[in-house]
Design a protein around this motif. Structure first.
Motif, PDB file in Angstrom:
ATOM      1  N   MET A   1     -10.664  27.981  27.481  1.00  7.55           N
ATOM      2  CA  MET A   1     -10.671  26.554  27.271  1.00  7.55           C
ATOM      3  C   MET A   1     -11.261  25.893  28.528  1.00  7.55           C
ATOM      4  O   MET A   1     -10.912  26.247  29.644  1.00  7.55           O
ATOM      5  CB  MET A   1      -9.231  26.087  27.022  1.00  7.55           C
ATOM      6  N   SER A   2     -12.125  24.930  28.336  1.00  2.00           N
ATOM      7  CA  SER A   2     -12.779  24.296  29.473  1.00  2.00           C
ATOM      8  C   SER A   2     -11.829  23.329  30.199  1.00  2.00           C
ATOM      9  O   SER A   2     -10.837  22.865  29.635  1.00  2.00           O
ATOM     10  CB  SER A   2     -14.015  23.526  29.004  1.00  2.00           C
ATOM     11  N   VAL A   3     -12.161  23.031  31.434  1.00  2.00           N
ATOM     12  CA  VAL A   3     -11.350  22.111  32.231  1.00  2.00           C
ATOM     13  C   VAL A   3     -11.334  20.730  31.572  1.00  2.00           C
ATOM     14  O   VAL A   3     -10.302  20.068  31.528  1.00  2.00           O
ATOM     15  CB  VAL A   3     -11.888  22.037  33.681  1.00  2.00           C
ATOM     16  N   ARG A   4     -12.468  20.333  31.057  1.00  2.00           N
ATOM     17  CA  ARG A   4     -12.547  19.016  30.405  1.00  2.00           C
ATOM     18  C   ARG A   4     -11.614  18.936  29.196  1.00  2.00           C
ATOM     19  O   ARG A   4     -10.910  17.948  29.010  1.00  2.00           O
ATOM     20  CB  ARG A   4     -13.981  18.737  29.992  1.00  2.00           C
ATOM     21  N   THR A   5     -11.618  19.960  28.370  1.00  2.00           N
ATOM     22  CA  THR A   5     -10.749  19.993  27.192  1.00  2.00           C
ATOM     23  C   THR A   5      -9.280  19.970  27.609  1.00  2.00           C
ATOM     24  O   THR A   5      -8.477  19.252  27.017  1.00  2.00           O
ATOM     25  CB  THR A   5     -11.041  21.241  26.337  1.00  2.00           C
ATOM     26  N   LEU A   6      -8.944  20.743  28.632  1.00  2.85           N
ATOM     27  CA  LEU A   6      -7.575  20.750  29.140  1.00  2.85           C
ATOM     28  C   LEU A   6      -7.168  19.363  29.635  1.00  2.85           C
ATOM     29  O   LEU A   6      -6.062  18.894  29.370  1.00  2.85           O
ATOM     30  CB  LEU A   6      -7.416  21.760  30.268  1.00  2.85           C
ATOM     31  N   ALA A   7      -8.069  18.710  30.353  1.00  7.52           N
ATOM     32  CA  ALA A   7      -7.782  17.377  30.878  1.00  7.52           C
ATOM     33  C   ALA A   7      -7.575  16.376  29.742  1.00  7.52           C
ATOM     34  O   ALA A   7      -6.682  15.526  29.811  1.00  7.52           O
ATOM     35  CB  ALA A   7      -8.911  16.920  31.791  1.00  7.52           C
ATOM     36  N   GLN A   8      -8.363  16.481  28.697  1.00 12.56           N
ATOM     37  CA  GLN A   8      -8.209  15.583  27.547  1.00 12.56           C
ATOM     38  C   GLN A   8      -6.869  15.815  26.849  1.00 12.56           C
ATOM     39  O   GLN A   8      -6.186  14.864  26.468  1.00 12.56           O
ATOM     40  CB  GLN A   8      -9.358  15.773  26.566  1.00 12.56           C
ATOM     41  N   GLU A   9      -6.500  17.074  26.682  1.00 10.87           N
ATOM     42  CA  GLU A   9      -5.217  17.385  26.055  1.00 10.87           C
ATOM     43  C   GLU A   9      -4.059  16.922  26.933  1.00 10.87           C
ATOM     44  O   GLU A   9      -3.057  16.412  26.425  1.00 10.87           O
ATOM     45  CB  GLU A   9      -5.115  18.881  25.774  1.00 10.87           C
ATOM     46  N   VAL A  52      -1.826  25.041  34.074  1.00 13.58           N
ATOM     47  CA  VAL A  52      -3.065  25.728  33.687  1.00 13.58           C
ATOM     48  C   VAL A  52      -4.264  25.026  34.294  1.00 13.58           C
ATOM     49  O   VAL A  52      -5.186  25.664  34.823  1.00 13.58           O
ATOM     50  CB  VAL A  52      -3.186  25.809  32.135  1.00 13.58           C
ATOM     51  N   LEU A  53      -4.271  23.701  34.236  1.00 11.96           N
ATOM     52  CA  LEU A  53      -5.383  22.933  34.782  1.00 11.96           C
ATOM     53  C   LEU A  53      -5.492  23.129  36.301  1.00 11.96           C
ATOM     54  O   LEU A  53      -6.580  23.318  36.835  1.00 11.96           O
ATOM     55  CB  LEU A  53      -5.214  21.448  34.439  1.00 11.96           C
ATOM     56  N   ARG A  54      -4.357  23.124  36.988  1.00 13.50           N
ATOM     57  CA  ARG A  54      -4.363  23.365  38.428  1.00 13.50           C
ATOM     58  C   ARG A  54      -4.920  24.753  38.758  1.00 13.50           C
ATOM     59  O   ARG A  54      -5.686  24.924  39.701  1.00 13.50           O
ATOM     60  CB  ARG A  54      -2.953  23.254  38.998  1.00 13.50           C
ATOM     61  N   ALA A  55      -4.539  25.729  37.953  1.00 15.24           N
ATOM     62  CA  ALA A  55      -5.004  27.096  38.186  1.00 15.24           C
ATOM     63  C   ALA A  55      -6.516  27.207  37.968  1.00 15.24           C
ATOM     64  O   ALA A  55      -7.203  27.902  38.719  1.00 15.24           O
ATOM     65  CB  ALA A  55      -4.273  28.062  37.263  1.00 15.24           C
TER      66      ALA A  55
END
Length: 58
Positions: A1-9, A52-55
């Motif tokens: 999963m991309s960082v952008r997708t994670l940030a949006q979620e 997850v995003l931090r990692a």
């Protein structure tokens, strides 16, 4: 999963946690337990996504 997708979620979950917190404050007693459980689940998922995003960033 991309960082952008994670940030949006993560952003969507932040909004959900805020909405549920507000609902919990105004809810009648029978509904409070249901909202509280949903809030706990959303908060746990939000915290998991933050990790997850931090990692991925680090």
């Amino acid at each position: 999963m991309s960082v952008r997708t994670l940030a949006q979620e993560l952003y969507a979950l932040e909004r959900k946690v805020e909405r549920l917190s507000h609902e919990l404050e105004q809810a009648s007693p029978p509904r409070k337990d249901e909202i509280d459980l949903e809030l706990l689940r959303a908060t746990a998922e939000r915290d998991r996504l933050r990790a997850v995003l931090r990692a991925k960033k680090g």
